[in-house]
Motif scaffolding. Sequence first.
Motif, PDB file in Angstrom:
ATOM      1  N   TRP A 188       2.191   6.916  -6.986  1.00 30.38           N
ATOM      2  CA  TRP A 188       1.468   7.953  -7.234  1.00 30.38           C
ATOM      3  C   TRP A 188       2.087   9.441  -6.884  1.00 30.38           C
ATOM      4  CZ3 TRP A 188      -2.541   7.380 -10.697  1.00 30.38           C
ATOM      5  CH2 TRP A 188      -3.099   6.011 -10.898  1.00 30.38           C
ATOM      6  N   MET A 189       2.430   9.463  -5.729  1.00 26.78           N
ATOM      7  CA  MET A 189       3.180  10.751  -5.497  1.00 26.78           C
ATOM      8  C   MET A 189       4.315  11.095  -6.290  1.00 26.78           C
ATOM      9  SD  MET A 189       2.732  10.253  -1.435  1.00 26.78           S
ATOM     10  CE  MET A 189       3.505  11.690  -1.048  1.00 26.78           C
ATOM     11  N   LEU A 190       5.214  10.032  -6.978  1.00 24.96           N
ATOM     12  CA  LEU A 190       6.435  10.228  -7.558  1.00 24.96           C
ATOM     13  C   LEU A 190       6.153  10.387  -8.862  1.00 24.96           C
ATOM     14  CD1 LEU A 190       8.726   8.026  -5.392  1.00 24.96           C
ATOM     15  CD2 LEU A 190       8.874  10.652  -5.596  1.00 24.96           C
ATOM     16  N   ASN A 191       4.853  10.060  -9.414  1.00 27.48           N
ATOM     17  CA  ASN A 191       4.540  10.178 -10.890  1.00 27.48           C
ATOM     18  C   ASN A 191       5.092  11.352 -11.797  1.00 27.48           C
ATOM     19  OD1 ASN A 191       2.653  10.727 -13.226  1.00 27.48           O
ATOM     20  ND2 ASN A 191       2.620   8.506 -12.940  1.00 27.48           N
ATOM     21  N   ASP A 192       5.618  11.295 -12.705  1.00 31.72           N
ATOM     22  CA  ASP A 192       6.248  12.498 -13.490  1.00 31.72           C
ATOM     23  C   ASP A 192       5.403  13.683 -13.960  1.00 31.72           C
ATOM     24  OD1 ASP A 192       5.540  10.434 -15.177  1.00 31.72           O
ATOM     25  OD2 ASP A 192       7.007  11.122 -16.650  1.00 31.72           O
ATOM     26  N   GLN A 193       3.943  13.036 -14.081  1.00 36.03           N
ATOM     27  CA  GLN A 193       2.918  13.963 -14.682  1.00 36.03           C
ATOM     28  C   GLN A 193       1.988  14.576 -13.754  1.00 36.03           C
ATOM     29  OE1 GLN A 193       0.954  11.706 -17.844  1.00 36.03           O
ATOM     30  NE2 GLN A 193       3.009  11.193 -18.994  1.00 36.03           N
ATOM     31  N   PHE A 194       1.684  13.952 -12.678  1.00 36.64           N
ATOM     32  CA  PHE A 194       0.661  14.355 -11.712  1.00 36.64           C
ATOM     33  C   PHE A 194       0.900  14.123 -10.371  1.00 36.64           C
ATOM     34  CE2 PHE A 194      -0.882  10.470 -13.926  1.00 36.64           C
ATOM     35  CZ  PHE A 194      -1.089   9.888 -12.981  1.00 36.64           C
ATOM     36  N   VAL A 215       0.899  -1.137  -0.035  1.00 39.52           N
ATOM     37  CA  VAL A 215      -0.040  -0.047   0.025  1.00 39.52           C
ATOM     38  C   VAL A 215       0.616   1.279   0.142  1.00 39.52           C
ATOM     39  CG1 VAL A 215      -1.544   1.349   1.445  1.00 39.52           C
ATOM     40  CG2 VAL A 215      -1.810  -1.093   1.156  1.00 39.52           C
ATOM     41  N   SER A 216       1.749   1.310   0.890  1.00 41.38           N
ATOM     42  CA  SER A 216       2.778   2.526   0.899  1.00 41.38           C
ATOM     43  C   SER A 216       3.435   2.956  -0.329  1.00 41.38           C
ATOM     44  CB  SER A 216       3.650   2.394   2.174  1.00 41.38           C
ATOM     45  OG  SER A 216       4.587   1.179   1.995  1.00 41.38           O
ATOM     46  N   ALA A 217       4.066   1.510  -1.019  1.00 40.43           N
ATOM     47  CA  ALA A 217       4.591   1.568  -2.177  1.00 40.43           C
ATOM     48  C   ALA A 217       3.893   2.366  -3.332  1.00 40.43           C
ATOM     49  CB  ALA A 217       5.319   0.330  -2.462  1.00 40.43           C
ATOM     50  N   LYS A 218       2.643   1.781  -3.497  1.00 36.60           N
ATOM     51  CA  LYS A 218       1.867   2.141  -4.391  1.00 36.60           C
ATOM     52  C   LYS A 218       1.361   3.593  -4.402  1.00 36.60           C
ATOM     53  CE  LYS A 218      -0.410   1.205  -8.089  1.00 36.60           C
ATOM     54  NZ  LYS A 218       0.244   0.789  -9.347  1.00 36.60           N
ATOM     55  N   MET A 219       1.222   4.140  -2.916  1.00 44.29           N
ATOM     56  CA  MET A 219       0.880   5.380  -2.740  1.00 44.29           C
ATOM     57  C   MET A 219       2.080   6.419  -3.031  1.00 44.29           C
ATOM     58  SD  MET A 219       0.404   6.897   1.184  1.00 44.29           S
ATOM     59  CE  MET A 219       2.023   6.530   1.624  1.00 44.29           C
ATOM     60  N   TRP A 220       3.246   5.825  -2.607  1.00 47.64           N
ATOM     61  CA  TRP A 220       4.486   6.420  -3.103  1.00 47.64           C
ATOM     62  C   TRP A 220       4.773   6.855  -4.742  1.00 47.64           C
ATOM     63  CZ3 TRP A 220       7.459  10.144  -1.100  1.00 47.64           C
ATOM     64  CH2 TRP A 220       7.376  10.228   0.457  1.00 47.64           C
ATOM     65  N   VAL A 240       8.551  -3.312  -2.233  1.00 50.74           N
ATOM     66  CA  VAL A 240       8.370  -1.965  -2.472  1.00 50.74           C
ATOM     67  C   VAL A 240       9.338  -1.744  -3.795  1.00 50.74           C
ATOM     68  CG1 VAL A 240      10.681  -1.822  -1.292  1.00 50.74           C
ATOM     69  CG2 VAL A 240       9.258   0.336  -1.257  1.00 50.74           C
ATOM     70  N   ILE A 241      10.368  -2.246  -4.299  1.00 50.57           N
ATOM     71  CA  ILE A 241      11.105  -1.868  -5.591  1.00 50.57           C
ATOM     72  C   ILE A 241      10.204  -2.406  -6.706  1.00 50.57           C
ATOM     73  CG2 ILE A 241      13.125  -2.612  -7.050  1.00 50.57           C
ATOM     74  CD1 ILE A 241      14.725  -2.684  -4.377  1.00 50.57           C
ATOM     75  N   TYR A 242       9.541  -3.705  -6.618  1.00 47.23           N
ATOM     76  CA  TYR A 242       8.791  -4.056  -7.639  1.00 47.23           C
ATOM     77  C   TYR A 242       7.572  -3.197  -8.082  1.00 47.23           C
ATOM     78  CZ  TYR A 242       6.757  -7.547 -10.847  1.00 47.23           C
ATOM     79  OH  TYR A 242       6.136  -8.228 -11.920  1.00 47.23           O
ATOM     80  N   VAL A 243       6.994  -2.745  -6.935  1.00 47.86           N
ATOM     81  CA  VAL A 243       5.871  -2.012  -7.010  1.00 47.86           C
ATOM     82  C   VAL A 243       6.192  -0.841  -7.836  1.00 47.86           C
ATOM     83  CG1 VAL A 243       3.967  -0.585  -5.758  1.00 47.86           C
ATOM     84  CG2 VAL A 243       4.461  -2.992  -5.396  1.00 47.86           C
ATOM     85  N   LEU A 244       7.398  -0.129  -7.242  1.00 48.40           N
ATOM     86  CA  LEU A 244       7.811   1.382  -7.895  1.00 48.40           C
ATOM     87  C   LEU A 244       8.335   1.153  -9.167  1.00 48.40           C
ATOM     88  CD1 LEU A 244       9.096   2.784  -4.608  1.00 48.40           C
ATOM     89  CD2 LEU A 244       7.071   3.417  -5.796  1.00 48.40           C
TER      90      LEU A 244
END
Length: 328
Positions: A160-166, A153-158, A267-271
């Motif tokens: 989205w937060m680190l997405n380059d467009q939004f 959950v935390s990896a998926k949340m980050w 965490v690495i695989y999700v990101l």
Amino acid sequence: MSTPVTEPTPQAVSSAAPPPKGGYRSTKVRRQRVRAAWLFLMPMLVALALVAGWPLLRTFYFSFTDASLSDTASATFIGIENYLVHDDGAWYGLLTDPVWWTSVWNTLYFSAVSVSLEVVFGVIVALLLNVEFKGRMLVRAAVLIPWAIPTIVSAKMWAWMLNDQFGIINHLLMAVGIIDSPIAWTASASYSMWAVIMVDVWKTIPFVALLVLAALQMLPKDCFEAAEVDGIHPVKVFFRVTLPLITPALLVAAIFRLLDALRVFDVIYVLTSNSTSTMTMSIYARQQLVEFQDVGYGSAASTILFLIIALAVVIYLYLGRRQLGVDQ
């Protein structure tokens, strides 16, 4: 007047006799405690053998075969060819794969940097939480939130937060003028490793801080009060008094985090998925097992990963026994 000399009684001689050979280990109480310990440990050992031991042995076996994911029953023994083989004047196998060695380097680099940062920031957070201030209990509960959130959950949340467009991270950095254009944090080879390290550090600092805070709560107050009366600088007190006293707790936190970091996957695989710039040994093994369906080759990678983690555990146990002064 002379004092009469009395001969020692047999009871006194027997009481002064040296302990039996083997010392405390050979006593009846010691043997009873050992038997009781094994009795209580036996259910856990049986469950561990069924849950972990059997899959581990199968992984060892498959690493010496040409098994595939579609048909593991027809696997044939090929020796160490998955690890290293010389054929037609060239070397092949896992130990000659540059992608494997890249994943080994990425794993070691990620483990060293993330665990170091977690220990440093964990100690700082623990020292802050150890100070008495209004609302301290609420802050302590809030600090544990990142650790309580599931890793996926935390990896998926980050992500989205680190997405380059939004992503909000780029938006905030551009708003304060730190960057001029959005950065692809998880897609860029230059930033992806630091992005996953940042996410891992954010999540696991509370774990280190919790262990260090528990150690700080158990420290005697007398030495700190004496240092305050003598006017010793707090920084000097920390390095000369506090740090040596909390070192055992720090070592426990560091070894647990190191073992987790060496086998990091989620965490690495999700990101970053299968990106070579952040691929770890666990992700490499998963890629060989699932995507390439090469169970033998993937099992060889998993076996080496297990041996590396086992070596880290043995070194930790050896150093721990040396610190406690245990010779046997």
